[in-house]
Structures are given as C-alpha cells and as structure tokens.
Design an enzyme around this catalytic site. Sequence first.
Site, PDB file in Angstrom:
ATOM      1  N   TYR A 102     -14.634   4.792  -0.041  1.00 28.81           N
ATOM      2  CA  TYR A 102     -13.581   5.276   0.125  1.00 28.81           C
ATOM      3  C   TYR A 102     -13.984   6.468  -0.058  1.00 28.81           C
ATOM      4  O   TYR A 102     -14.491   6.988  -0.170  1.00 28.81           O
ATOM      5  CB  TYR A 102     -12.184   5.671  -1.330  1.00 28.81           C
ATOM      6  CG  TYR A 102     -11.541   3.631  -0.972  1.00 28.81           C
ATOM      7  CD1 TYR A 102     -12.655   2.793  -0.571  1.00 28.81           C
ATOM      8  CD2 TYR A 102     -10.685   3.695  -2.319  1.00 28.81           C
ATOM      9  CE1 TYR A 102     -11.409   1.410  -1.070  1.00 28.81           C
ATOM     10  CE2 TYR A 102     -10.120   2.454  -2.290  1.00 28.81           C
ATOM     11  CZ  TYR A 102     -10.394   1.448  -1.508  1.00 28.81           C
ATOM     12  OH  TYR A 102      -9.288   0.244  -1.747  1.00 28.81           O
TER      13      TYR A 102
ATOM     14  N   ASP B 110      -3.727   8.630  -0.024  1.00 32.37           N
ATOM     15  CA  ASP B 110      -2.850   9.419  -1.882  1.00 32.37           C
ATOM     16  C   ASP B 110      -2.216  10.827  -0.925  1.00 32.37           C
ATOM     17  O   ASP B 110      -0.625  10.492  -2.187  1.00 32.37           O
ATOM     18  CB  ASP B 110      -3.797   9.187  -2.518  1.00 32.37           C
ATOM     19  CG  ASP B 110      -4.240   8.100  -2.351  1.00 32.37           C
ATOM     20  OD1 ASP B 110      -4.559   7.337  -1.497  1.00 32.37           O
ATOM     21  OD2 ASP B 110      -4.420   7.144  -3.625  1.00 32.37           O
TER      22      ASP B 110
ATOM     23  N   ASN C 179       1.630  -4.375   4.324  1.00 30.90           N
ATOM     24  CA  ASN C 179       0.979  -4.966   2.195  1.00 30.90           C
ATOM     25  C   ASN C 179       2.502  -5.506   1.751  1.00 30.90           C
ATOM     26  O   ASN C 179       3.567  -4.462   2.373  1.00 30.90           O
ATOM     27  CB  ASN C 179       0.378  -3.183   2.387  1.00 30.90           C
ATOM     28  CG  ASN C 179      -0.009  -3.577   1.037  1.00 30.90           C
ATOM     29  OD1 ASN C 179      -0.348  -4.921   0.729  1.00 30.90           O
ATOM     30  ND2 ASN C 179      -1.098  -2.818   0.755  1.00 30.90           N
TER      31      ASN C 179
ATOM     32  N   ASP D 200      -1.534  -6.445  -2.627  1.00 29.62           N
ATOM     33  CA  ASP D 200      -2.450  -5.441  -3.799  1.00 29.62           C
ATOM     34  C   ASP D 200      -1.498  -4.574  -4.547  1.00 29.62           C
ATOM     35  O   ASP D 200      -0.327  -4.267  -4.199  1.00 29.62           O
ATOM     36  CB  ASP D 200      -3.241  -4.603  -3.371  1.00 29.62           C
ATOM     37  CG  ASP D 200      -2.843  -3.194  -2.165  1.00 29.62           C
ATOM     38  OD1 ASP D 200      -2.646  -3.218  -1.170  1.00 29.62           O
ATOM     39  OD2 ASP D 200      -3.544  -2.169  -2.553  1.00 29.62           O
ATOM     40  N   GLU D 201      -1.532  -4.305  -5.878  1.00 25.83           N
ATOM     41  CA  GLU D 201      -1.376  -3.648  -6.669  1.00 25.83           C
ATOM     42  C   GLU D 201       0.110  -3.789  -6.949  1.00 25.83           C
ATOM     43  O   GLU D 201       1.087  -2.928  -6.291  1.00 25.83           O
ATOM     44  CB  GLU D 201      -1.371  -2.223  -6.331  1.00 25.83           C
ATOM     45  CG  GLU D 201      -2.714  -1.575  -6.702  1.00 25.83           C
ATOM     46  CD  GLU D 201      -3.160   0.012  -5.956  1.00 25.83           C
ATOM     47  OE1 GLU D 201      -4.440   0.106  -6.267  1.00 25.83           O
ATOM     48  OE2 GLU D 201      -2.340   0.331  -5.138  1.00 25.83           O
TER      49      GLU D 201
ATOM     50  N   GLU E 281      -3.684  -0.471   8.613  1.00 27.84           N
ATOM     51  CA  GLU E 281      -1.910  -0.213   7.894  1.00 27.84           C
ATOM     52  C   GLU E 281      -1.311   0.752   8.826  1.00 27.84           C
ATOM     53  O   GLU E 281      -1.249   2.206   8.318  1.00 27.84           O
ATOM     54  CB  GLU E 281      -2.556  -0.343   6.016  1.00 27.84           C
ATOM     55  CG  GLU E 281      -1.251  -0.642   5.930  1.00 27.84           C
ATOM     56  CD  GLU E 281      -1.335  -0.581   4.216  1.00 27.84           C
ATOM     57  OE1 GLU E 281       0.208  -0.861   3.225  1.00 27.84           O
ATOM     58  OE2 GLU E 281      -2.089  -0.594   3.647  1.00 27.84           O
TER      59      GLU E 281
END
Length: 610
Positions: free
Chosen positions: A395, A439, A235, A296-297, A194
């Site tokens: 992860y 993150d 995304n 996602d999300e 990504e």
Amino acid sequence: MRRHSRLVGALAVLALSLAAPAPAVAAEEPAAPVTVPALADWTPASGSYHYGTRTRLVADGATERRVAGTLADDLRAAGHGRVPVVPGGARAGDIVIDVQPSRTSLGAEGYELRAGKRLSVTAATDTGAFYGTRTLLQLLAQGDRVPAGRTVDVPRYKERGVGVCACYIHVSMPWLENLVREMAYHRLNQLLLELKVKSDTHPEANTWGYYTKDEIRRLVALGERYHVEIIPEINSPGHMDPWLENRPDLQLTDSDGNRQPSRLDITRPESFTYYTSLIDEYAQVFTATSWHMGADEYMLGSDFAKYPQILKYARDTYGPDATPQDAFIDFVNRVHAYTAGKGKRLRIWNDGLTGANTVQVAAGTTVEHWLNVATKPSRLLAQGHPLMNAAYALYLVRGGFHSDTEGLYDQRWDPRSFEGEKLASREGITGAKISLWPDNGRGETENEVAVALWPALRHIAQATWGDPHPDDTYGAFVARGTAVGHAPGWRDLTRVPVADGSYTFQTGGRSFTAEVARTADGYVTVRTADGCLEVRGGKLTLNVPLQPGVEAAPRTCDPANTLQRWQLEPAAGGHRLVNAITRMAVSVSDDGRFVQYPPDRRTPAVWHLS
C-alpha cells in the site's frame, strides 16, 4: 622451527606456481542489456544492432502494423525521430514486427527479441509484440546501439497491476494518463480504478470529484492502445457514501434509528436495483471484462448486531441457521450473477470473508487478498477463487503508510507472499498489485505521491513478470530503473509555466497582485499582501474541502499546508488556477469572491499574468 619449515614449503609452492603455466580462466559472459523487468535468459552474440536515420519499421499484417504504429509514435515522442512503417523485406538497421499465432510457447504476452544487423520482435499475439517493443524502447533510452543477442521473455503472472482509489477525491487526468504509459512501459497490464463517473441516471449522486464520461472514454482508449485493462470499481455495500449521500432511502438504518450514509441497505430490493443500474451506466464507458465491487469493511466501526433486519433477511432467505454474514454474501453473489450475465467477472476484497457464514461466495469470484483474516489464501484457493495478492505491505497511503519497497526487494518478496500466509506454489495466483489510497486526501499532493510510486511500480513489475531479485542490491535495482527512465509521452507534471516573481492576476475586470513561488513538489504558492491563497471551509471529505462553491482566500502562509498549493494550468492565452488537492479551479462569484467549482459546473476564470 615449525615456522621455518612452513616458510620453506611456501617458497617451494611459489616456485612451482611461477614455473607452471597459468590455468585458463573462463571468459565472463556478457550481462544482459538493462531493462525493467530484467531479461532472464539473454543469449549474447557478436556485434550490435544500430538504430539510425535509415531505420524502418517492417510490418506486413494489420496486427503488426497496429503495433508498429504505436511504436512509431513512441519513438518520435522519445526523441528518436520519425520512423516509417513499411511492408516487405527488412534491411540492416530495420526493426521487424512479426506476429505468429503458431508460437504458442510464448503465450498471450511473451515475445522473442533478436538483435543483430537488424532487430526483430516476434510474438504469438499483438500484446506480446507490444511488450517486445516496450523492451526495445527501454534499450534505445540508453543509446542507439543494442548488443547483439536473443531473449525469450514470458511473464510469470497473468495480472500485474496498480490500484488507484480516485474515490471521494479527484485525481487529475494527466496524472492517470502518465500512470497508464508508465505501466505499459514496465509491462504492467491492469489498472484497477475506484472512482465516480458523473451519472446521467442518478444526477443526485453527482458530488465531486467525479469524472465525465468523455474523460473516462479517453482514458480507456489510451489503456486499450497500451494494453492496460482499466477495471472500474464502485465499492459496495460499504464505503458507498459518495453514492448514498443524497439517497437516505437506501442507507442502512441501525437499531437506534440512525441512518448510515456509507452503508447500503442490502435487505432492500431497491438497493440492488440502484447498484446494478450504476454497473450498467459504467458499461457505457468502460470496456473491461471484469467488475470490482470492493465488498470490504461493510461493518467497519460497527457490527451486524446493530442491524437486526440483516439477520432477519438472512434467515428468511437461508433458514434458521443463517448468520448476518450470509446476507452480505448473498448480496455479493447476486452481483456476481448480474455481472456474469453481462459477460464480466467479479472481483472483491477478502476481509469480508471471515468464515462466519454458511453461504459461500460463488466460485470464480476473484478475491484480492489484502488483510490477514481467519479465511487464509490457501482456503480461498481450495474454494475455487482466483487469488490476487493485494497485500497491505504493497500500500501507499496519502499522508500515511508507504510500502517499504527496499525491504520487500531485499526479502525477495513475490506474489506468493500473502498477509498471514506464504504459499509454496504459484498455482491459482493471478498476480499482484500495489494500491494507492487517499485516506488523508491533503496529506500529500499528486506529485508527491508520484515520487513514492515509481520505485514501487518498478518493483511490482519485476516481481510479477520475472525474478523478483535480479540485482544483488536494491541500489543496483534502482539504478536499473534510472537507466530506462520514463515512458515515451510521459509528462513532467512538476513543470511550472512561469518564473518565480511578482505578478498581477487579471480576469473579467477583477485583478490582484501576488508573489508566485514554485514549491518543491512542482506547484506554486500565491502570496498576496494578506497571506497565501488557500481553499478552506464547507464539508470536509477525507480531510479535504471538496464542496463546490467553497471560497479561496488569503490565509497565514504555511509551507506544509498543501491546500495552499496551486497549479497554473495554461488556457486561452492565460492560466487557470487549480488547487493541487481539491482539483477544482477558481472562478469569480457574482459578488467578487474567489470560489472553487468543477470545470463542467462553472467555467473557470482564465487569469492573465503580467
């Protein structure tokens, strides 16, 4: 009395055992040579294969010569000298590459390796032959002699991957190139990236950290040579702020009139046109047969009730019983149809498939399952979706959660073990991948991420190719990885090109004096009389100052502050000063300040150290 009788009986048994001939003890079968993934069916033979100065690579056809050419380059990179590629008959010490399409039992990626007076790798395809050469390289990493024997080595799963979110932040090209080589060395075949490619079609979207098209072409070419398919992801319709920051016209607006930079307005035809134009532009540099749209999300931190236009769109399209989620699925299916028309298969994450929808995702869409939601993996398989295990347990998050590789190994984890459900069969499961997320973009440096990555990478390679638990202990499995080492051509990115000490930095009439000291993760701190050089200011993205033009200036020294770590990158007789986190280089502004810019936006200063 009873003790006495027991003693007499014991002495009698001992006398008989001493008088009787000892029973024959079966010879212990030699263990298979050490590789990662482990060889499952090694059949030993007497003797050994010896790699030496007279070794040649024997390859007759064009396919074989291509595989042999890559092997020759890797042998040289690994310190095994220059080995000629020749046609014709093999002699003792030679390595034979043979592709036989009739060997269908080996599948698309399996191979047979035989070691004796010579060593041969036989496969039905060039990919299978290539993987056989990876095993050979691992064996030679442990010495010039290979035990005689034979193995037939075929993977259990088709997709064996690593996912990297080089999203928002920028991950350096040398780091990604190392990853491709390491993946191939361990027979992993799918890198899901990504990232943002610098756009010619939409220059307003070119916020850092993008990659140039030439950079991506070089990375894709490396992947093709090493049989690692690099699958791109943009995304959508959530997490789109890198693309929508300067496109308010496409941002979803809530019922209070607030625009949402991270959410694409799926009710607008212009949104679909915008997204598919990006797909087309990525197709200029990516050759993969799949497209990952994330999906996602979308409603992370909000809910569909805040956006009544989405429910209206769903009911206008699918009738009065439609739900807002139907509009979301509709967008996914339109992207599916578009990519299918371009000859590409669609991939999505699973968390948006909550079951609160009447429209189904188009069959054939690969679902990467990471989160335990209402729609279980077994249900997704029943709906006709190829299923990849991308579990949260796999992860590695910068500055956050790290996969417990030892725990997974001890549990004998395999790709059937999804979040919330373990399946009894491998049927329909494409494979599994580990995922790297930024993150907290400054939580760890790339080099620190690499330390955590390599054990996890070797574990996923083992669990997707063969027996997930080849050694009795995790320590023994770690030792297996240590024995095979790193891939040929792997670069040690922790090397610092100058020794610790005091230096004068000079460029274009500007100079300053600083103490340079290596950090534990292989960068340097640059300490002036006023403090340690640090990037600070401007807009923060994932806790990182990614805005071009932000100043680098001395601040109070803090060993834990990753923004004070720098890479001295050799260039034109000097060094560029590249921040370890932002991956931008320092330039000197017209007013004499040190500022960071992407290298294609402003020529980085070349510092001469004395």
